[in-house]
Design an enzyme around this catalytic site. Sequence first.
Site, PDB file in Angstrom:
ATOM      1  N   CYS A 101      15.443  -0.861 -76.954  1.00 43.36           N
ATOM      2  CA  CYS A 101      16.844  -0.445 -76.831  1.00 43.36           C
ATOM      3  C   CYS A 101      16.856   1.026 -76.432  1.00 43.36           C
ATOM      4  O   CYS A 101      16.145   1.834 -77.033  1.00 43.36           O
ATOM      5  CB  CYS A 101      17.548  -0.637 -78.174  1.00 43.36           C
ATOM      6  SG  CYS A 101      19.296  -0.189 -78.126  1.00 43.36           S
ATOM      7  N   HIS A 143      21.654  -9.235 -77.145  1.00 44.05           N
ATOM      8  CA  HIS A 143      21.373  -7.861 -77.582  1.00 44.05           C
ATOM      9  C   HIS A 143      22.558  -6.938 -77.256  1.00 44.05           C
ATOM     10  O   HIS A 143      23.020  -6.171 -78.112  1.00 44.05           O
ATOM     11  CB  HIS A 143      20.089  -7.388 -76.883  1.00 44.05           C
ATOM     12  CG  HIS A 143      19.720  -5.971 -77.138  1.00 44.05           C
ATOM     13  ND1 HIS A 143      18.549  -5.599 -77.764  1.00 44.05           N
ATOM     14  CD2 HIS A 143      20.363  -4.803 -76.830  1.00 44.05           C
ATOM     15  CE1 HIS A 143      18.502  -4.272 -77.848  1.00 44.05           C
ATOM     16  NE2 HIS A 143      19.587  -3.764 -77.293  1.00 44.05           N
ATOM     17  N   GLU A 144      23.066  -7.060 -76.009  1.00 43.99           N
ATOM     18  CA  GLU A 144      24.172  -6.171 -75.601  1.00 43.99           C
ATOM     19  C   GLU A 144      25.465  -6.527 -76.340  1.00 43.99           C
ATOM     20  O   GLU A 144      26.230  -5.641 -76.744  1.00 43.99           O
ATOM     21  CB  GLU A 144      24.389  -6.221 -74.085  1.00 43.99           C
ATOM     22  CG  GLU A 144      23.182  -5.853 -73.231  1.00 43.99           C
ATOM     23  CD  GLU A 144      22.484  -4.570 -73.652  1.00 43.99           C
ATOM     24  OE1 GLU A 144      23.131  -3.690 -74.234  1.00 43.99           O
ATOM     25  OE2 GLU A 144      21.261  -4.470 -73.408  1.00 43.99           O
ATOM     26  N   HIS A 147      25.780  -4.928 -79.617  1.00 41.60           N
ATOM     27  CA  HIS A 147      26.231  -3.523 -79.599  1.00 41.60           C
ATOM     28  C   HIS A 147      27.754  -3.435 -79.740  1.00 41.60           C
ATOM     29  O   HIS A 147      28.274  -2.479 -80.317  1.00 41.60           O
ATOM     30  CB  HIS A 147      25.812  -2.824 -78.305  1.00 41.60           C
ATOM     31  CG  HIS A 147      24.391  -2.337 -78.297  1.00 41.60           C
ATOM     32  ND1 HIS A 147      23.888  -1.450 -79.222  1.00 41.60           N
ATOM     33  CD2 HIS A 147      23.352  -2.600 -77.448  1.00 41.60           C
ATOM     34  CE1 HIS A 147      22.618  -1.184 -78.957  1.00 41.60           C
ATOM     35  NE2 HIS A 147      22.261  -1.877 -77.881  1.00 41.60           N
TER      36      HIS A 147
HETATM   37 NI    NI Z   1      20.366  -1.841 -77.026  1.00 38.41          NI
END
Ligand code: NI
Length: 176
Positions: A101, A143-144, A147
Amino acid sequence: MTKGLSIFELGDPILRQQAAPVEDIQDPGLQLFIDRLLHTLLEKNGVGIAAPQVGVSRRLIIVASRPNLRYPSAPSMEPEVMINPRVMETSNDRVRGWEGCLSIPGIRGEVPRHRTIVVEYLDRSGQLQQRDYEEFVARIFQHEFDHLEGKVFLDRLESVQDIMTDREFLRRFEGG
Ligand code: NI
């Protein structure tokens, strides 16, 4: 000339906030921001990025898998700008895979993610899009998307033993 944005790193509270929906896609300021975010992603050798990582707590991510210095074996795709993305379906089966990341420099973690996923989002012209992703690209999306919910990949680890340094990762898996 587009200027890159600076990356906010782990510890900054913005990475722990739930991001707010994007409301006006035609806003020229938003379109300029998207260009700058794309530029930043390429410049930093990322395969994905989320707006909160540059200090903008809005529901906007880019998924852009391609082989680069940080992910030499990533598959290639055209970058997808995804506004207000939603998860429609996920597979029951999960696979473990290595992630890094831009907001957590220097380490990688082996994280379980849904193997396949169906998503909907608005593209940068405001059109509704649907995509089916699998394997590494499905992983990037998850993953995004995390966020936007104030989560990072460390929260998804099964054990802290599933962490290694970037350098060790590249040495071990990529012959770097
Ligand atoms: Ni990330």
